[in-house]
Motif scaffolding. Structure first.
Motif, short mmCIF file in Angstrom:
data_model
loop_
_atom_site.label_atom_id
_atom_site.label_comp_id
_atom_site.label_asym_id
_atom_site.label_seq_id
_atom_site.Cartn_x
_atom_site.Cartn_y
_atom_site.Cartn_z
N GLY A 97 50.05 -27.44 11.24
CA GLY A 97 48.65 -27.29 11.62
C GLY A 97 48.31 -28.03 12.89
N VAL A 98 47.02 -28.07 13.18
CA VAL A 98 46.51 -28.69 14.40
C VAL A 98 46.14 -30.14 14.12
N SER A 99 46.34 -31.02 15.10
CA SER A 99 46.04 -32.44 14.90
C SER A 99 44.58 -32.73 15.17
N SER A 100 44.11 -33.86 14.65
CA SER A 100 42.73 -34.28 14.90
C SER A 100 42.48 -34.45 16.38
N TYR A 101 43.48 -34.98 17.09
CA TYR A 101 43.34 -35.18 18.54
C TYR A 101 43.12 -33.85 19.23
N GLN A 102 43.92 -32.86 18.88
CA GLN A 102 43.79 -31.56 19.53
C GLN A 102 42.41 -30.95 19.26
N LEU A 103 41.90 -31.14 18.05
CA LEU A 103 40.57 -30.64 17.72
C LEU A 103 39.48 -31.38 18.48
N ASP A 104 39.64 -32.70 18.57
CA ASP A 104 38.59 -33.54 19.14
C ASP A 104 38.60 -33.58 20.66
N CYS A 105 39.74 -33.25 21.27
CA CYS A 105 39.83 -33.23 22.73
C CYS A 105 39.35 -31.86 23.19
N ALA A 106 38.08 -31.81 23.62
CA ALA A 106 37.43 -30.53 23.91
C ALA A 106 38.21 -29.66 24.89
N GLU A 107 38.79 -30.28 25.90
CA GLU A 107 39.44 -29.51 26.96
C GLU A 107 40.65 -28.72 26.46
N ARG A 108 41.17 -29.06 25.27
CA ARG A 108 42.32 -28.32 24.75
C ARG A 108 41.94 -26.94 24.23
N GLY A 109 40.63 -26.72 24.01
CA GLY A 109 40.16 -25.39 23.65
C GLY A 109 40.46 -24.96 22.23
N PHE A 110 40.66 -25.91 21.31
CA PHE A 110 40.92 -25.58 19.91
C PHE A 110 39.63 -25.47 19.10
N SER A 111 38.59 -26.16 19.54
CA SER A 111 37.40 -26.32 18.71
C SER A 111 36.29 -25.33 19.06
N TYR A 112 35.63 -24.83 18.03
CA TYR A 112 34.47 -23.96 18.21
C TYR A 112 33.19 -24.79 18.29
N MET A 113 33.34 -26.12 18.26
CA MET A 113 32.18 -27.01 18.28
C MET A 113 31.88 -27.60 19.65
N ALA A 114 32.81 -27.43 20.61
CA ALA A 114 32.62 -28.00 21.94
C ALA A 114 33.04 -26.96 22.97
N ASP A 115 32.36 -26.93 24.10
CA ASP A 115 32.65 -25.92 25.11
C ASP A 115 33.83 -26.33 25.98
N ALA A 116 34.76 -25.40 26.17
CA ALA A 116 35.96 -25.65 26.98
C ALA A 116 36.60 -24.33 27.31
N PRO A 117 37.49 -24.31 28.29
CA PRO A 117 38.22 -23.08 28.58
C PRO A 117 39.04 -22.65 27.36
N LEU A 118 39.14 -21.35 27.12
CA LEU A 118 39.93 -20.83 26.01
C LEU A 118 41.40 -21.14 26.25
N ASP A 119 41.99 -22.00 25.45
CA ASP A 119 43.38 -22.39 25.65
C ASP A 119 44.15 -22.34 24.33
N MET A 120 44.04 -23.40 23.52
CA MET A 120 44.66 -23.49 22.20
C MET A 120 46.18 -23.60 22.22
N ARG A 121 46.79 -23.85 23.36
CA ARG A 121 48.24 -24.02 23.40
C ARG A 121 48.61 -25.43 22.94
N GLU A 167 31.45 -19.54 24.14
CA GLU A 167 31.15 -18.13 24.41
C GLU A 167 31.80 -17.26 23.34
N LEU A 168 33.06 -17.53 23.03
CA LEU A 168 33.76 -16.77 22.00
C LEU A 168 33.12 -16.99 20.63
N SER A 169 32.74 -18.23 20.35
CA SER A 169 32.12 -18.55 19.07
C SER A 169 30.84 -17.75 18.86
#
Length: 316
Positions: free
Chosen positions: A105-129, A184-186
């Motif tokens: 699964g995904v780590s808390s850091y990846q979720l909380d670091c907005a720029e990684r683009g994993f979270s639907y709660m913060a705006d960032a470029p679509l990434d998720m890698r 935007e995706l959210s």
């Protein structure tokens, strides 16, 4: 980059370390080092043994390298997907291991670091890698995948019942302009859902984001082969311990354990076994080990975690 410390609470920490039955001179692999929580616990129990800690995320590799440095030669951090464990260990002259831990699964850091683009709660470029060396990102999946493929992904990986209407909303939006950010995706996902679906316990975009993330990182397709590779180089009595966070992962782990724990495949009416097939694993935990009440109170993100454990047997 945001200045966010790599924090990831190691779920089922004591349960994992107890299940691994760590031998001071053993060889262990943490295939998902993250913030080195589990890794540190393993390395601390070694004397002349060795821990190989893998992670595909360079941020995790840098953090784990720093946090495991106090163990000297007892721990080595490798920037690699856990799918390549067998090859990476072979390149280092390692032919047998005594334990494997995977925290999927995904780590808390990846979720909380907005720029990684994993979270639907913060705006960032679509990434998720998870590995930013990879070419395919969430942007590519959302904007270039055919509608039929997007529906399949949302159905299979997100178990999203509103996949057709969500994909229709995505297709309509991207026909006007590319979808570039997480918020935007959210909003587009929410626009494709009925009002009744937007008031549940979970964020309406949760399942879709999970599905897209799994597709971007190829998470499900590598689990079974990784388990089989690790078991193939595991010493007698070695332990496989795997933490999952949703039913899709857990099903794959359960089925792979069951396959490897199956012995004779001869028809039932055969008087004696002629196939000679012996089980490679003995399932230690028939039911998954779940977080304690205390852990759930301290770390709500652990609520969906399940730990399955199996032991290597019949090593020739």
């Amino acid at each position: 980059m945001e200045n966010i410390e790599f924090v990831h609470r190691s779920v089922l920490y004591n349960e994992c370390l107890d299940s691994l039955c760590i031998k001071p001179g053993g060889i262990y692999v943490d295939g998902t080092a993250g913030g080195a929580g589990h890794s540190s616990g393993i390395a601390a129990r070694l004397e002349d043994g060795k821990l190989y800690a893998f992670d595909r995320d360079i941020d995790a590799v840098m953090t784990a390298t720093e946090r495991l440095s106090r163990f000297g030669d007892r721990a080595e951090v490798i920037h690699s997907n856990y799918f390549d464990i067998k090859k990476q260990l072979s390149d280092r002259g390692v032919s047998g291991i005594d334990g494997l831990l995977l925290d999927l699964g995904v780590s808390s850091y990846q979720l909380d670091c907005a720029e990684r683009g994993f979270s639907y709660m913060a705006d960032a470029p679509l990434d998720m890698r998870m590995d930013r060396r990879d070419k395919k990102s969430a942007y590519d999946v959302v904007n270039s995948y055919p509608e039929a493929d997007l529906k399949r992904i949302l159905y299979e990986y997100g178990e999203e019942r509103y996949a057709p209407s969500i994909v229709a909303a995505i297709a309509k939006a991207r026909s006007v302009a590319p979808i570039k950010t997480t918020l935007e995706l959210s909003e587009i996902i929410k626009s494709g859902m009925p009002a009744s679906a937007k008031n549940g316990a979970h964020h309406p975009a949760k399942r879709s984001f999970q599905a897209i993330r799994i597709e971007v990182n190829g998470e499900l397709e590598i689990i079974a082969d990784t388990i089989k590779d690790a078991v193939s180089i595991m010493n007698e009595g070695g332990i496989v311990a795997i933490i999952t966070f949703h039913s899709l992962e857990d099903r794959i782990v359960k089925q792979t354990f069951a396959e490897l724990a199956k012995g004779c495949t001869c028809p039932k009416d055969f008087p004696v076994c002629v196939c000679g097939k012996k089980p490679l694993l003995e399932i230690v935990s028939r039911k998954p080990i779940l977080p304690s009440k205390e852990e759930l109170e301290e770390n709500p993100r652990s609520r969906s975690a399940k730990l399955r454990v199996a032991k290597r047997v019949n090593v020739r």
